[in-house]
Design an enzyme around this catalytic site. Structure first.
Site, PDB file in Angstrom:
ATOM      1  N   HIS A 168      -4.370  -5.946 -10.907  1.00  0.00           N
ATOM      2  CA  HIS A 168      -3.126  -5.317 -10.459  1.00  0.00           C
ATOM      3  C   HIS A 168      -1.998  -5.523 -11.466  1.00  0.00           C
ATOM      4  CE1 HIS A 168      -4.203  -4.078  -6.362  1.00  0.00           C
ATOM      5  NE2 HIS A 168      -4.842  -5.224  -6.215  1.00  0.00           N
TER       6      HIS A 168
ATOM      7  N   HIS B 152       0.823  -1.209   0.000  1.00  0.00           N
ATOM      8  CA  HIS B 152       0.000   0.000   0.000  1.00  0.00           C
ATOM      9  C   HIS B 152       0.857   1.258   0.000  1.00  0.00           C
ATOM     10  CE1 HIS B 152      -3.812  -2.213   1.602  1.00  0.00           C
ATOM     11  NE2 HIS B 152      -3.687  -2.284   0.285  1.00  0.00           N
TER      12      HIS B 152
END
Length: 410
Positions: free
Chosen positions: A391, A257
């Site tokens: 992703h 993140h």
């Protein structure tokens, strides 16, 4: 195990890898009765044909929308429409306006498994509608406005300039949990909505979210981004301490993140002329988050970025997750282009080489989901709920954008 590598800085490598990954999902993911299958073994076998998760339903729309824009296959656009129809007619609650988090779909009949509303889910609903519009599905433009209005009404907390996380299906109960992850993906979705519509209000909302998380909230943790907070947006250091591998709310600092925020901040920084506030903090913060993540979480012995580290900076989850490597690849490329610093291209090559060796399934396509710290697969489930390789293909598209910018600067 491969020992030779393609040129990861070549556009052809990125487009070929996207095509290879899409071939794993397309057309086997298509459920002609509605939506897409979500659960695949390594060889592509569907091992759960009925469970549908909002995150996968929306991410497949992203996958097909981006693939249509890249490869111009009309069937891809048809699948964008197919996915949006399932969102509108099956996931969406026509009474209360939300979207079912999880449901069962069999022979054209649905059964709700989890009807809670999640801001994380709405962020991906917004992302999917935005990419549908960019692929040419004009009717989704109204859905962008509808979803932004819903997020604003039900989740936005003006006193904190962030979104709440979870509510009941009828919106009568708002959970006390607050999380950065839903806000990070809301920032991503707002950037996509801005790209799709050109409306500055979406860019400005992305800017506000980014500053609230990466500046104000990060100040509670020495400039790093903690995942979990109480309803006053104070850090909850113990939340999910016993559940470090929770799919959406794991305990610990998440280096993936950090790098994902780094990527989003670079994209935001590219829009400085249209931002409302001081933007001088954005690029330095993007660099700092990336540098911390790689410094603390890169496995010096075996390669790869570990999943989580504790407040004392020790690794608390040494497993390697596919999305962490992919987002870090995208962030490294974005930082390399934006800053001109060689170290980010070096990281880009290093993470790609590790991922190409250990994560990419060169036989069947797509990436393995999780490896242990020794880089061995932990199961043969390549794509459970939430994994559509959004992703990995998304990282390749970001790299393609970077390569285009480099050509313009040359």
């Amino acid at each position: 195990m491969t020992t030779t590598f393609p040129d990861f800085r070549a556009a052809s490598t990125m487009t070929e890898h996207i095509a290879h990954t899409m071939r794993f999902y397309h057309p086997r993911c298509i459920d002609i009765s509605g939506g897409f299958y979500h659960y695949f073994k390594d060889d592509g076998q569907v091992y759960d044909a009925t469970t549908r998760h909002l995150v996968s339903s929306t991410r497949f729309i992203f996958d097909y929308a981006m693939a249509y824009r890249q490869f111009s296959d009309p069937l891809y656009l048809t699948m964008v429409k197919h996915g949006v129809t399932f969102l509108r007619e099956v996931h969406r609650d026509t009474i209360h306006g939300g979207y079912a988090w999880q449901l069962s779909w069999e022979n054209g009949k649905k059964r709700i498994i989890d009807d809670n509303n999640h801001c994380y889910g709405l962020a991906f609903v917004l992302l999917s509608y935005s990419h549908a519009v960019m692929a040419g599905l004009d009717e989704a433009r109204a859905y962008i406005d509808e979803t932004v209005a819903l997020m604003e009404e039900k989740f936005w907390l003006p006193e904190f300039e962030l979104y709440a996380d979870q509510a009941s299906a009828d919106w009568t109960h708002l959970d006390n949990y607050r999380g950065q992850n839903a806000n990070m993906h809301s920032c991503e979705a707002m950037l996509a909505a801005y790209q799709a519509t050109g409306e500055l209000k979406h860019l400005h909302r992305a800017e506000v979210i980014a500053k609230s998380i990466a500046q104000r909230q990060a100040s509670q943790a020495g400039g790093m981004i903690w995942e979990h907070y109480d309803n006053a947006w104070q850090i909850d250091w113990k939340y999910n301490f016993e559940d470090k591998a929770n799919l959406f709310r794991p305990w610990g600092f998440q280096p993936g993140h950090f790098t994902e925020w780094s990527k989003l901040l670079v994209l935001l920084d590219a829009e400085t002329t249209n931002l409302q506030g001081d933007s001088t903090w954005i690029l330095p913060t993007a660099e700092r988050l990336f540098d911390i993540a790689l410094d603390l979480a890169w496995d010096q012995e075996r390669g790869g970025i570990c999943y989580g580290f504790a407040p004392d900076h020790n690794i608390c989850d040494g497993d390697k997750y596919f999305w962490v490597q992919a987002e870090s690849i995208a962030a490294a490329a974005c930082l390399a282009q934006r800053t001109g610093k060689k170290k980010y291209w070096d990281w880009y090559d290093k993470i790609w080489q590790y991922s190409w060796t250990h994560f990419v399934d060169h036989k069947y396509g797509a990436w393995y989901r999780i490896l242990d710290q020794s880089n061995h697969k932990i199961s043969d489930e390549k794509s459970p709920a939430g994994k559509t390789d959004y992703h990995t293909m998304g990282a390749c598209y970001e790299v393609l954008n970077v390569l285009k910018l480099d050509k313009q600067d040359a």
